[in-house]
Every structure is written in structure tokens, then in C-alpha cells.
Design a protein around this motif. Structure first.
Motif, PDB file in Angstrom:
ATOM      1  N   ASP A   1       0.806  -1.225   0.000  1.00  0.00           N
ATOM      2  CA  ASP A   1       0.000   0.000   0.000  1.00  0.00           C
ATOM      3  C   ASP A   1       0.835   1.270   0.000  1.00  0.00           C
ATOM      4  N   ASN A   2       2.113   1.156  -0.340  1.00  0.00           N
ATOM      5  CA  ASN A   2       2.973   2.334  -0.354  1.00  0.00           C
ATOM      6  C   ASN A   2       2.684   3.216  -1.566  1.00  0.00           C
ATOM      7  N   SER A   3       2.934   4.515  -1.412  1.00  0.00           N
ATOM      8  CA  SER A   3       2.686   5.467  -2.496  1.00  0.00           C
ATOM      9  C   SER A   3       3.529   5.137  -3.722  1.00  0.00           C
ATOM     10  N   PRO A   4       3.026   5.451  -4.921  1.00  0.00           N
ATOM     11  CA  PRO A   4       3.818   5.196  -6.128  1.00  0.00           C
ATOM     12  C   PRO A   4       5.071   6.043  -6.160  1.00  0.00           C
ATOM     13  N   PHE A   5       6.146   5.454  -6.639  1.00  0.00           N
ATOM     14  CA  PHE A   5       7.450   6.099  -6.751  1.00  0.00           C
ATOM     15  C   PHE A   5       7.558   6.648  -8.170  1.00  0.00           C
ATOM     16  N   ILE A   6       7.671   7.977  -8.310  1.00  0.00           N
ATOM     17  CA  ILE A   6       7.638   8.623  -9.619  1.00  0.00           C
ATOM     18  C   ILE A   6       9.065   8.969 -10.053  1.00  0.00           C
ATOM     19  N   ILE A   7       9.473   8.383 -11.185  1.00  0.00           N
ATOM     20  CA  ILE A   7      10.811   8.601 -11.734  1.00  0.00           C
ATOM     21  C   ILE A   7      10.715   9.477 -12.976  1.00  0.00           C
TER      22      ILE A   7
ATOM     23  N   ALA B   1       0.047   0.473 -10.005  1.00  0.00           N
ATOM     24  CA  ALA B   1       1.469   0.630 -10.321  1.00  0.00           C
ATOM     25  C   ALA B   1       2.223   1.197  -9.123  1.00  0.00           C
ATOM     26  N   CYS B   2       3.280   0.512  -8.706  1.00  0.00           N
ATOM     27  CA  CYS B   2       4.051   0.976  -7.539  1.00  0.00           C
ATOM     28  C   CYS B   2       5.167   1.930  -7.943  1.00  0.00           C
ATOM     29  N   VAL B   3       5.582   1.869  -9.201  1.00  0.00           N
ATOM     30  CA  VAL B   3       6.591   2.773  -9.760  1.00  0.00           C
ATOM     31  C   VAL B   3       6.067   3.247 -11.110  1.00  0.00           C
ATOM     32  N   VAL B   4       6.214   4.531 -11.382  1.00  0.00           N
ATOM     33  CA  VAL B   4       5.910   5.049 -12.719  1.00  0.00           C
ATOM     34  C   VAL B   4       7.134   5.817 -13.199  1.00  0.00           C
ATOM     35  N   GLU B   5       7.607   5.410 -14.363  1.00  0.00           N
ATOM     36  CA  GLU B   5       8.758   6.062 -14.988  1.00  0.00           C
ATOM     37  C   GLU B   5       8.281   6.753 -16.260  1.00  0.00           C
ATOM     38  N   LYS B   6       8.605   8.044 -16.398  1.00  0.00           N
ATOM     39  CA  LYS B   6       8.145   8.792 -17.570  1.00  0.00           C
ATOM     40  C   LYS B   6       9.234   9.745 -18.039  1.00  0.00           C
ATOM     41  N   HIS B   7       9.487   9.763 -19.356  1.00  0.00           N
ATOM     42  CA  HIS B   7      10.475  10.670 -19.923  1.00  0.00           C
ATOM     43  C   HIS B   7      10.108  12.114 -19.586  1.00  0.00           C
TER      44      HIS B   7
ATOM     45  N   THR C   1       0.974  14.895  -8.398  1.00  0.00           N
ATOM     46  CA  THR C   1      -0.085  15.299  -7.463  1.00  0.00           C
ATOM     47  C   THR C   1      -1.338  14.443  -7.625  1.00  0.00           C
ATOM     48  N   GLU C   2      -1.774  14.261  -8.872  1.00  0.00           N
ATOM     49  CA  GLU C   2      -2.974  13.453  -9.095  1.00  0.00           C
ATOM     50  C   GLU C   2      -2.708  11.982  -8.783  1.00  0.00           C
ATOM     51  N   GLY C   3      -1.486  11.533  -9.055  1.00  0.00           N
ATOM     52  CA  GLY C   3      -1.143  10.144  -8.738  1.00  0.00           C
ATOM     53  C   GLY C   3      -1.234   9.859  -7.253  1.00  0.00           C
ATOM     54  N   LYS C   4      -0.784  10.798  -6.434  1.00  0.00           N
ATOM     55  CA  LYS C   4      -0.878  10.614  -4.987  1.00  0.00           C
ATOM     56  C   LYS C   4      -2.333  10.585  -4.532  1.00  0.00           C
ATOM     57  N   GLN C   5      -3.149  11.462  -5.124  1.00  0.00           N
ATOM     58  CA  GLN C   5      -4.562  11.465  -4.758  1.00  0.00           C
ATOM     59  C   GLN C   5      -5.243  10.162  -5.153  1.00  0.00           C
TER      60      GLN C   5
END
Length: 355
Positions: free
Chosen positions: A14-20, A232-238, A264-268
């Protein structure tokens, strides 16, 4: 499902997604531009910025260099392939300089590794995890070498069959490394929507029981946000500060506004996913009185009368006898008169049962 510690954050469960923010080669060989992009990623709220650790010697063969000497798209390709690789490669000194800058800006530095030399450099820099690009999912010698560094590994799965993904996972695990995050990925830039197949994340989760995320090559933010909604626990985006800059990936990258929206929206979205356990919050319980219905007297009810179904209607508020309780109220004697249009409460009725 196991969780994996990526250094500044734990992913999975249940951890927040990690944004790369994948800067890759969008620095164009210009370290001032690179720092500007890092600053924008920090401002947008990304958890990490990622680069690519390859060199002229470790990535492309001489035959490929000789074959790619001229391009029609002069904005994306400023010269020969060799000239671009020389300009865009991230030197060891640049690795160190940019890692120090990331530390100053309090954002995680990470990189995709493409060779044993690159892995050794990143080990020297004490990176929190290694990233394996989709192109190397069948590069079993590299997977084994990196896995033996005993650091978490994020592995993209673009272009790979399930058998190839299974082979990669087994190679890493056989080297004694269980800290694996798989990223569903489509190696098309950008892909058509019918190629994205976000449900593949669930397939990978079921098959390998490891945290699963998404490496995104779509335009905009709707698809990576949908990936977060699907777990998704990790999201990687160029990422770039200007999609109009010359270079390989700027045009398909997210800009600062899009990255901020993703963060911001991903956390919500993640917060809103909540629990699988059905519960009613106190806030909703409080709303029952306002929104639900009660038995309302359709006419004036006199003391001593017997309550009948034709005497009532069910309207707001929900402070009196509820519709699903009325069968227990019907037939009881009226002990206190009720005016027409008013709520009928239990205290208006006899407590000794129906007549």
C-alpha cells in the motif's frame, strides 16, 4: 507480495507510487541544461531523476555506426549516430557531478545500466538501485552481473514475452537477488492506445509475485495515472523542460506541468484507492440523517389509532423510523399524536407490540 526498498522509499503493497522522471539523454550533453531539468523535476515533486549509463563503446557496434551516418530528421538527429552518441553519452565525471547536484537538490539519482563497466561506476556512486532497460531483459550475463551487486533492480519488460521475463527473473533470483521490481512497458514511442494493455501489470503481479509498475511512453498523463489506479508501484516517464528542444526524446517526453499533474494526481488516486474492506465512514454515517428517508405521516395521526402502511410516506430526513424498519412499526398503537407531514419516531408508538 514482497516490498522493495529503493533507498528513499519502499514500493509495493500500500505504499505510495514512486515517480521517476526519466531524463535519459535529454540533457543533450549540456550539464547546465541537465541541472535545469533536475530543478524542474524537483519542483514538480518527482521522487527520482534517471539517466542512462552507456558510452560510445558499450552500446552500439561499429557496423551500426557505419550504417547510420545520415538522417532526414535534422531536429532529432544533428549528425551521424556516432557523433550523437559521443555528444549524449554520460561520462564518469558527469555522473559524479550530477549525482552531487541531485544530493544538493534532495532528489534521488539513478540510472539505467547497459554494461558491466556502467554497473561498476554506479556501484562506486552507491546508487540505491539499478535500472535495467527493456532492451537488456534477455541480456542474461548483464542481469547476472548486476544482480550480484546485491542492490534492488527495476526491470522494464518492453518487447519481452512472458518466457523471456520469467528467464530474466530466474536469472536475477539465481544470483541471490530477490529485490526485483518489474515495469510493464511498451517499447514504441509513442504507442497507440490498443498496444498499452495496462492489465498486463496484473498478469506480471500474478505470475511473479513482485512489485509491478509502469514505464510509460504515451503522450500526456492519462495513461500513467490509469496505471497508478490499477496499482502501479513505480511510474517512470520521460521528462524535459521543453518538448521543442532538439534531441532524441524531447518530443515524446512530459513537460513540467504534466509531471506535476502525474505526481499530485497520482498521490490522490493512490490515497483514494483505500482498502478492499467495505466500511462506512463516520462522515457518511452522519449524512444518513440528512439523506435517508423516514416514515412521514400522510395525515394527522391521533393517539390510540393503529399505524397502517397507507398512513405513511417515506421522505427525508432519516431521523425517524427507516423504510426497512417499518414492518416492525406497522400495527402498533399511536401513543403520541403526530401532525401530517411530520416524522414518525419510535417514541410515538407503543412498545408492547402490535394489537
Amino acid at each position: 507480495m514482497n516490498t522493495v526498498n529503493l533507498g528513499p522509499a519502499v514500493v509495493g503493497d500500500d505504499n505510495s507510487p514512486f515517480i521517476i522522471a526519466e531524463i535519459g539523454s535529454n540533457h543533450n550533453g549540456d550539464m547546465d541544461l541537465c541541472c535545469d531539468i533536475i530543478d524542474a523535476a524537483v519542483e514538480a515533486g518527482a521522487d527520482a531523476v534517471k539517466f542512462q549509463s552507456w558510452t560510445e563503446e558499450t552500446l552500439i557496434s561499429e557496423e551500426e555506426y557505419q550504417r547510420n551516418t545520415e538522417y532526414e530528421n535534422k531536429k532529432k538527429h544533428f549528425g551521424t549516430l556516432r557523433e550523437m552518441v559521443r555528444e549524449y553519452q554520460f561520462t564518469p565525471d558527469q555522473h559524479r557531478t550530477i549525482q552531487e547536484y541531485c544530493q544538493e537538490q534532495a532528489i534521488t539519482f539513478c540510472s539505467s545500466v547497459f554494461s558491466e563497466q556502467g554497473a561498476d561506476l554506479l556501484e562506486e556512486l552507491d546508487v540505491p538501485f539499478y535500472k535495467i532497460a527493456s532492451m537488456d531483459i534477455n541480456n542474461l550475463p548483464l542481469l547476472d552481473y548486476v544482480a550480484r551487486k546485491e542492490r534492488p533492480m527495476i526491470v522494464s519488460t518492453g518487447m519481452a514475452t512472458m518466457a523471456e521475463i520469467e528467464q530474466a527473473v530466474q536469472t536475477i533470483q539465481s544470483a541471490g537477488n530477490e529485490d526485483i521490481v518489474l515495469l510493464h512497458c511498451v517499447s514504441v514511442y509513442p504507442p497507440d492506445m490498443d498496444l498499452v494493455n495496462l492489465r498486463n501489470m496484473e498478469t506480471l503481479q500474478t505470475a511473479f509475485d513482485v512489485p509491478v509498475g509502469f514505464s510509460d511512453h504515451t503522450l500526456g498523463t492519462s495513461i500513467p495515472l490509469a496505471a497508478i489506479a490499477r496499482g502501479a508501484c513505480v511510474v517512470e516517464k520521460h521528462f524535459t523542460i521543453d518538448k521543442d528542444l532538439p534531441g532524441w526524446d524531447h518530443a515524446i517526453s512530459s513537460n513540467p506541468e504534466e509531471l506535476e499533474t502525474l505526481v499530485t494526481e497520482g498521490k490522490q488516486i493512490h490515497h483514494a484507492l483505500g482498502s478492499t474492506v467495505r466500511s462506512v465512514s463516520q462522515e457518511e454515517l452522519d449524512k444518513r440523517v440528512q439523506f435517508r428517508r423516514s416514515a412521514i405521516a400522510k395525515k394527522s395521526l391521533k393517539k390510540g389509532e393503529s399505524l397502517k402502511s397507507e398512513d405513511v410516506a417515506f421522505k427525508r430526513p432519516g431521523s425517524g423510523i427507516a423504510p426497512d424498519e417499518f414492518e416492525y412499526a406497522e400495527g402498533r398503537r399511536i401513543t403520541e399524536s403526530v401532525e401530517s407531514g411530520h416524522v414518525i419516531h419510535w417514541h410515538h408508538l407503543s412498545s408492547d407490540g402490535k394489537e
